[in-house]
Design a protein around this motif. Structure first.
Motif, PDB file in Angstrom:
ATOM      1  N   LEU A 134       0.819  -1.216   0.000  1.00  0.00           N
ATOM      2  CA  LEU A 134       0.000   0.000   0.000  1.00  0.00           C
ATOM      3  C   LEU A 134       0.850   1.262   0.000  1.00  0.00           C
ATOM      4  N   LEU A 135       1.879   1.296   0.807  1.00  0.00           N
ATOM      5  CA  LEU A 135       2.711   2.497   0.907  1.00  0.00           C
ATOM      6  C   LEU A 135       3.295   2.944  -0.435  1.00  0.00           C
ATOM      7  N   PRO A 136       3.775   2.032  -1.305  1.00  0.00           N
ATOM      8  CA  PRO A 136       4.335   2.488  -2.585  1.00  0.00           C
ATOM      9  C   PRO A 136       3.315   3.145  -3.518  1.00  0.00           C
ATOM     10  N   MET A 137       2.038   2.971  -3.257  1.00  0.00           N
ATOM     11  CA  MET A 137       1.004   3.580  -4.084  1.00  0.00           C
ATOM     12  C   MET A 137       0.704   5.017  -3.673  1.00  0.00           C
ATOM     13  N   ALA A 138       1.199   5.440  -2.516  1.00  0.00           N
ATOM     14  CA  ALA A 138       0.813   6.717  -1.933  1.00  0.00           C
ATOM     15  C   ALA A 138       1.413   7.907  -2.673  1.00  0.00           C
ATOM     16  N   THR A 139       0.569   8.880  -2.971  1.00  0.00           N
ATOM     17  CA  THR A 139       1.035  10.185  -3.424  1.00  0.00           C
ATOM     18  C   THR A 139       1.705  10.905  -2.266  1.00  0.00           C
ATOM     19  N   LEU A 140       1.097  10.748  -1.078  1.00  0.00           N
ATOM     20  CA  LEU A 140       1.626  11.380   0.136  1.00  0.00           C
ATOM     21  C   LEU A 140       1.337  10.479   1.326  1.00  0.00           C
ATOM     22  N   LEU A 141       2.358  10.279   2.154  1.00  0.00           N
ATOM     23  CA  LEU A 141       2.238   9.540   3.405  1.00  0.00           C
ATOM     24  C   LEU A 141       2.344  10.553   4.546  1.00  0.00           C
ATOM     25  N   THR A 142       1.490  10.418   5.584  1.00  0.00           N
ATOM     26  CA  THR A 142       1.444  11.441   6.635  1.00  0.00           C
ATOM     27  C   THR A 142       1.629  10.846   8.038  1.00  0.00           C
ATOM     28  N   PRO A 143       2.778  10.270   8.344  1.00  0.00           N
ATOM     29  CA  PRO A 143       2.988   9.686   9.672  1.00  0.00           C
ATOM     30  C   PRO A 143       3.290  10.743  10.735  1.00  0.00           C
ATOM     31  N   ASN A 144       2.869  10.460  11.977  1.00  0.00           N
ATOM     32  CA  ASN A 144       3.360  11.250  13.092  1.00  0.00           C
ATOM     33  C   ASN A 144       4.713  10.691  13.538  1.00  0.00           C
ATOM     34  N   ILE A 145       5.274  11.240  14.593  1.00  0.00           N
ATOM     35  CA  ILE A 145       6.616  10.823  15.019  1.00  0.00           C
ATOM     36  C   ILE A 145       6.680   9.325  15.365  1.00  0.00           C
ATOM     37  N   PRO A 146       5.784   8.806  16.219  1.00  0.00           N
ATOM     38  CA  PRO A 146       5.860   7.367  16.527  1.00  0.00           C
ATOM     39  C   PRO A 146       5.701   6.482  15.295  1.00  0.00           C
ATOM     40  N   GLU A 147       4.815   6.866  14.388  1.00  0.00           N
ATOM     41  CA  GLU A 147       4.602   6.074  13.172  1.00  0.00           C
ATOM     42  C   GLU A 147       5.814   6.146  12.253  1.00  0.00           C
ATOM     43  N   ALA A 148       6.415   7.328  12.144  1.00  0.00           N
ATOM     44  CA  ALA A 148       7.623   7.476  11.319  1.00  0.00           C
ATOM     45  C   ALA A 148       8.775   6.667  11.906  1.00  0.00           C
ATOM     46  N   GLU A 149       8.848   6.574  13.222  1.00  0.00           N
ATOM     47  CA  GLU A 149       9.883   5.758  13.855  1.00  0.00           C
ATOM     48  C   GLU A 149       9.721   4.290  13.495  1.00  0.00           C
ATOM     49  N   VAL A 150       8.480   3.808  13.501  1.00  0.00           N
ATOM     50  CA  VAL A 150       8.210   2.412  13.155  1.00  0.00           C
ATOM     51  C   VAL A 150       8.562   2.149  11.695  1.00  0.00           C
ATOM     52  N   LEU A 151       8.148   3.037  10.798  1.00  0.00           N
ATOM     53  CA  LEU A 151       8.353   2.835   9.366  1.00  0.00           C
ATOM     54  C   LEU A 151       9.824   2.953   8.964  1.00  0.00           C
ATOM     55  N   SER A 152      10.564   3.800   9.657  1.00  0.00           N
ATOM     56  CA  SER A 152      11.960   4.063   9.278  1.00  0.00           C
ATOM     57  C   SER A 152      12.975   3.335  10.146  1.00  0.00           C
ATOM     58  N   HIS A 153      12.504   2.722  11.228  1.00  0.00           N
ATOM     59  CA  HIS A 153      13.415   2.080  12.197  1.00  0.00           C
ATOM     60  C   HIS A 153      14.434   3.090  12.720  1.00  0.00           C
ATOM     61  N   THR A 154      13.931   4.309  12.988  1.00  0.00           N
ATOM     62  CA  THR A 154      14.782   5.409  13.418  1.00  0.00           C
ATOM     63  C   THR A 154      14.174   6.099  14.631  1.00  0.00           C
ATOM     64  N   LYS A 155      14.953   6.339  15.659  1.00  0.00           N
ATOM     65  CA  LYS A 155      14.496   7.115  16.804  1.00  0.00           C
ATOM     66  C   LYS A 155      14.510   8.592  16.448  1.00  0.00           C
ATOM     67  N   ILE A 156      13.377   9.282  16.673  1.00  0.00           N
ATOM     68  CA  ILE A 156      13.258  10.687  16.296  1.00  0.00           C
ATOM     69  C   ILE A 156      13.111  11.548  17.546  1.00  0.00           C
ATOM     70  N   SER A 157      14.124  12.376  17.792  1.00  0.00           N
ATOM     71  CA  SER A 157      14.093  13.295  18.927  1.00  0.00           C
ATOM     72  C   SER A 157      14.247  14.749  18.487  1.00  0.00           C
ATOM     73  N   THR A 158      14.727  14.959  17.266  1.00  0.00           N
ATOM     74  CA  THR A 158      14.987  16.308  16.758  1.00  0.00           C
ATOM     75  C   THR A 158      14.496  16.416  15.310  1.00  0.00           C
ATOM     76  N   ALA A 159      14.504  17.653  14.802  1.00  0.00           N
ATOM     77  CA  ALA A 159      14.135  17.871  13.402  1.00  0.00           C
ATOM     78  C   ALA A 159      15.127  17.180  12.463  1.00  0.00           C
ATOM     79  N   GLU A 160      16.385  17.092  12.881  1.00  0.00           N
ATOM     80  CA  GLU A 160      17.390  16.411  12.062  1.00  0.00           C
ATOM     81  C   GLU A 160      17.102  14.912  11.973  1.00  0.00           C
TER      82      GLU A 160
END
Length: 271
Positions: free
Chosen positions: A129-155
């Motif tokens: 499903l994700l590759p079909m998206a024109t735009l994906l809109t995750p919040n911080i926890p969701e982006a962490e799950v999708l990217s396997h990245t801890k997010i604490s800053t804008a960087e």
């Protein structure tokens, strides 16, 4: 002459602040005719989610086909999809129609902290499903799950966005509402341009139920109305901020209440 129409594919929220109810309210408030395909029925209120009953995948697919064949929406938003069979059914059905505008809000955790996507569904979501998206809109926890990245800053958001884009979506808007501070920073990423940054003052309120649903539906609405993605995000952010401000002191329920979707409703627009 016909209405500007959008389709929301999402779960039902029995207390009316999130899910398909928030989507319909948002689209209607922005002058867009809202059609819906319900993926699941939740037992929930402002305090949290008590139970989830998935709609049969073939019924979900049937709803989408019925709307696409007859109403022919200009844009589609996907919200909560709870299980892998439903995700697969949605992806298979949408491939028939190749929608030009598909906004996917990867709803995994509710405002109250309840898990909304089954663990074994994530792989199907990311691959089908994700590759079909024109735009994906995750919040911080969701982006962490999708990217396997801890997010604490804008960087950290930049790193996570790069990894999410590699999964195949055309653009990703990471919503920074979970980061601490007096400003809320959202960033829109594509593979073709520098990130666009959207900054708004933090609004002190507990009435944040359904903000993610509201924002993604507002973006979908503005894109259906012909706005380019960056402008659609900017207008949607402004709409959400005003809805939060208008409803910040209203008492509905004992938990996280809804925003005021109808602070300044527009008439249905036509083509």
């Amino acid at each position: 002459m016909r209405y500007i129409c959008a389709l929301t594919i999402a779960g039902s929220d029995s207390c009316g602040g999130a899910g398909v109810q928030a989507d319909i309210k948002t689209m209607s408030a922005l002058g867009v005719y809202a059609a819906s395909a319900i993926t699941s029925i939740t037992v929930q209120n402002t305090m949290g989610v008590q139970a989830i009953q998935a709609v049969k995948p073939e019924i979900v697919a049937g709803q989408i086909k019925a709307v696409m064949d007859d109403i022919k929406p200009l844009a589609i938003k996907i919200g909560m999809v709870n299980d892998k069979a439903t995700i697969q059914a949605i992806a298979d059905t949408l491939k028939i129609y190749s929608p030009n505008i598909l906004v996917v809000d990867p709803v995994m955790v509710s405002t109250s902290g309840s898990m909304l996507m089954q663990k074994d569904a994530l792989g199907v979501f990311c691959s089908n499903l994700l590759p079909m998206a024109t735009l994906l809109t995750p919040n911080i926890p969701e982006a962490e799950v999708l990217s396997h990245t801890k997010i604490s800053t804008a960087e950290d958001m930049d790193i996570a966005a790069k990894r999410i884009l590699e999964l195949g979506c055309k653009a990703v808007l990471i919503k920074g509402g979970h980061l601490e501070g007096g400003k809320k920073i959202d960033k829109l990423y594509t593979s073709e341009a520098e990130p666009a940054t959207f900054v708004h003052d933090t609004i002190e309120t507990r009435n944040t139920h359904g903000t993610g649903c509201t924002l993604s539906s507002a973006i979908t609405s503005f894109m259906a109305r012909g706005q380019k993605m960056t402008d659609a995000v900017a207008y949607a952010k402004e709409y959400l901020s005003k809805a939060l401000e208008a409803g910040k002191d209203i008492h509905i329920g004992e938990g996280h209440g809804p925003v005021d979707h109808f602070f300044n409703p527009e008439k249905l627009m036509t083509l």
